[in-house]
Design a protein around this motif. Sequence first.
Motif, PDB file in Angstrom:
ATOM      1  N   GLU A  44      79.207 -17.894  84.883  1.00 53.20           N
ATOM      2  CA  GLU A  44      79.275 -18.536  83.569  1.00 53.20           C
ATOM      3  C   GLU A  44      78.067 -18.153  82.712  1.00 53.20           C
ATOM      4  OE1 GLU A  44      81.321 -20.853  80.761  1.00 53.20           O
ATOM      5  OE2 GLU A  44      81.926 -20.041  82.709  1.00 53.20           O
ATOM      6  N   LEU A  45      76.892 -18.113  83.323  1.00 52.42           N
ATOM      7  CA  LEU A  45      75.694 -17.710  82.587  1.00 52.42           C
ATOM      8  C   LEU A  45      75.769 -16.239  82.174  1.00 52.42           C
ATOM      9  CD1 LEU A  45      73.036 -19.562  84.755  1.00 52.42           C
ATOM     10  CD2 LEU A  45      73.475 -19.991  82.331  1.00 52.42           C
ATOM     11  N   LEU A  46      76.269 -15.394  83.077  1.00 55.88           N
ATOM     12  CA  LEU A  46      76.353 -13.957  82.784  1.00 55.88           C
ATOM     13  C   LEU A  46      77.381 -13.646  81.702  1.00 55.88           C
ATOM     14  CD1 LEU A  46      76.103 -12.491  86.397  1.00 55.88           C
ATOM     15  CD2 LEU A  46      74.454 -12.156  84.546  1.00 55.88           C
ATOM     16  N   THR A  47      78.455 -14.410  81.650  1.00 54.09           N
ATOM     17  CA  THR A  47      79.486 -14.158  80.639  1.00 54.09           C
ATOM     18  C   THR A  47      79.143 -14.822  79.305  1.00 54.09           C
ATOM     19  OG1 THR A  47      80.771 -16.015  81.531  1.00 54.09           O
ATOM     20  CG2 THR A  47      81.361 -13.808  82.279  1.00 54.09           C
ATOM     21  N   ASN A  48      78.032 -15.547  79.262  1.00 52.81           N
ATOM     22  CA  ASN A  48      77.564 -16.162  78.014  1.00 52.81           C
ATOM     23  C   ASN A  48      76.125 -15.735  77.723  1.00 52.81           C
ATOM     24  OD1 ASN A  48      79.653 -18.342  76.976  1.00 52.81           O
ATOM     25  ND2 ASN A  48      79.647 -18.463  79.213  1.00 52.81           N
ATOM     26  N   GLN A  49      75.851 -14.445  77.923  1.00 52.26           N
ATOM     27  CA  GLN A  49      74.498 -13.930  77.715  1.00 52.26           C
ATOM     28  C   GLN A  49      74.024 -14.196  76.285  1.00 52.26           C
ATOM     29  OE1 GLN A  49      74.157  -9.790  78.970  1.00 52.26           O
ATOM     30  NE2 GLN A  49      75.547 -10.166  80.687  1.00 52.26           N
ATOM     31  N   GLY A  50      72.772 -14.641  76.182  1.00 51.99           N
ATOM     32  CA  GLY A  50      72.193 -14.932  74.879  1.00 51.99           C
ATOM     33  C   GLY A  50      72.445 -16.345  74.396  1.00 51.99           C
ATOM     34  N   ARG A  51      73.266 -17.092  75.118  1.00 54.09           N
ATOM     35  CA  ARG A  51      73.606 -18.456  74.715  1.00 54.09           C
ATOM     36  C   ARG A  51      72.991 -19.457  75.682  1.00 54.09           C
ATOM     37  NH1 ARG A  51      79.531 -21.250  75.388  1.00 54.09           N
ATOM     38  NH2 ARG A  51      78.945 -23.337  74.682  1.00 54.09           N
ATOM     39  N   ILE A  52      72.421 -20.530  75.148  1.00 55.44           N
ATOM     40  CA  ILE A  52      71.900 -21.598  75.996  1.00 55.44           C
ATOM     41  C   ILE A  52      73.063 -22.472  76.444  1.00 55.44           C
ATOM     42  CG2 ILE A  52      70.425 -23.633  76.114  1.00 55.44           C
ATOM     43  CD1 ILE A  52      68.676 -22.362  73.953  1.00 55.44           C
ATOM     44  N   LEU A  53      73.202 -22.635  77.753  1.00 58.26           N
ATOM     45  CA  LEU A  53      74.220 -23.522  78.306  1.00 58.26           C
ATOM     46  C   LEU A  53      73.535 -24.787  78.813  1.00 58.26           C
ATOM     47  CD1 LEU A  53      76.510 -21.059  80.331  1.00 58.26           C
ATOM     48  CD2 LEU A  53      76.776 -21.868  77.981  1.00 58.26           C
ATOM     49  N   THR A  54      73.917 -25.912  78.266  1.00 54.08           N
ATOM     50  CA  THR A  54      73.348 -27.172  78.730  1.00 54.08           C
ATOM     51  C   THR A  54      73.938 -27.526  80.091  1.00 54.08           C
ATOM     52  OG1 THR A  54      75.062 -28.567  77.748  1.00 54.08           O
ATOM     53  CG2 THR A  54      73.194 -27.955  76.340  1.00 54.08           C
ATOM     54  N   ARG A  55      73.295 -28.447  80.767  1.00 51.01           N
ATOM     55  CA  ARG A  55      73.855 -28.917  82.037  1.00 51.01           C
ATOM     56  C   ARG A  55      75.257 -29.462  81.813  1.00 51.01           C
ATOM     57  NH1 ARG A  55      68.597 -30.797  81.953  1.00 51.01           N
ATOM     58  NH2 ARG A  55      67.196 -29.900  83.538  1.00 51.01           N
TER      59      ARG A  55
END
Length: 223
Positions: free
Chosen positions: A163-174
């Motif tokens: 999920e983090l890799l497919t949303n590179q550049g975006r902050i993902l909250t908990r």
Amino acid sequence: MQKILVVEDDFDIQELLQNFLQEAGYEVTTANDGVEAITVFSDRQFDLILLDIMLPKIDGFSVCELIRKQSQVPIIMLTALNGEEEQIRGLDLQVDDYITKPFSMPILIRKTAAVLRRSSGPHEDEHKTIAYQNLILDCDNYTATVNGAAYELTQREFEVLKELLTNQGRILTRQNLLDKLWRYDFYGDERVVDTHIKNLRKKLGIEFIQTIRGVGYKIDKEN
């Protein structure tokens, strides 16, 4: 028909679980203690294990540790222990979910279905890989390769990293991660996300997952 091993020493709870799971369409095998659980698991193949912690002979944590040495079968732990320390220990042993007693049978059935659904994996991801710096994520085998060395990830570790890799550049909250990956089957502390991030960093030796203090996590876009 998907096969579930229920490991529970309380016969009333065991019978209740067996009846509800069978009504939901699963094939159920039961074990009354830790030794029997290991014996039964060694003789047959299962799609998921519902594992009580407070078991005679060998406790659930030890059973989980022994199973993880030979299999990544999904495991949901059932426990009357609801402390953070017990949950972290379970996560360190790579359990897929945690249900605290007393629990709702409809919720347990939904959690079971959710874990089984995740473990089967989406068809569109078959044979797909994601590359980032020195990491290659294999979406078919749920493994990560770092500098040529392969590492086996748990279902949830894999999903968080993907999920983090497919949303590179975006902050993902908990909460973003909980809503996307845990969905309706999560009823615990959102800090469980932190534990998975910590495990990924330690297991893979990676430093590119950034902690955005008080917010969540981020991986920068690769140039």
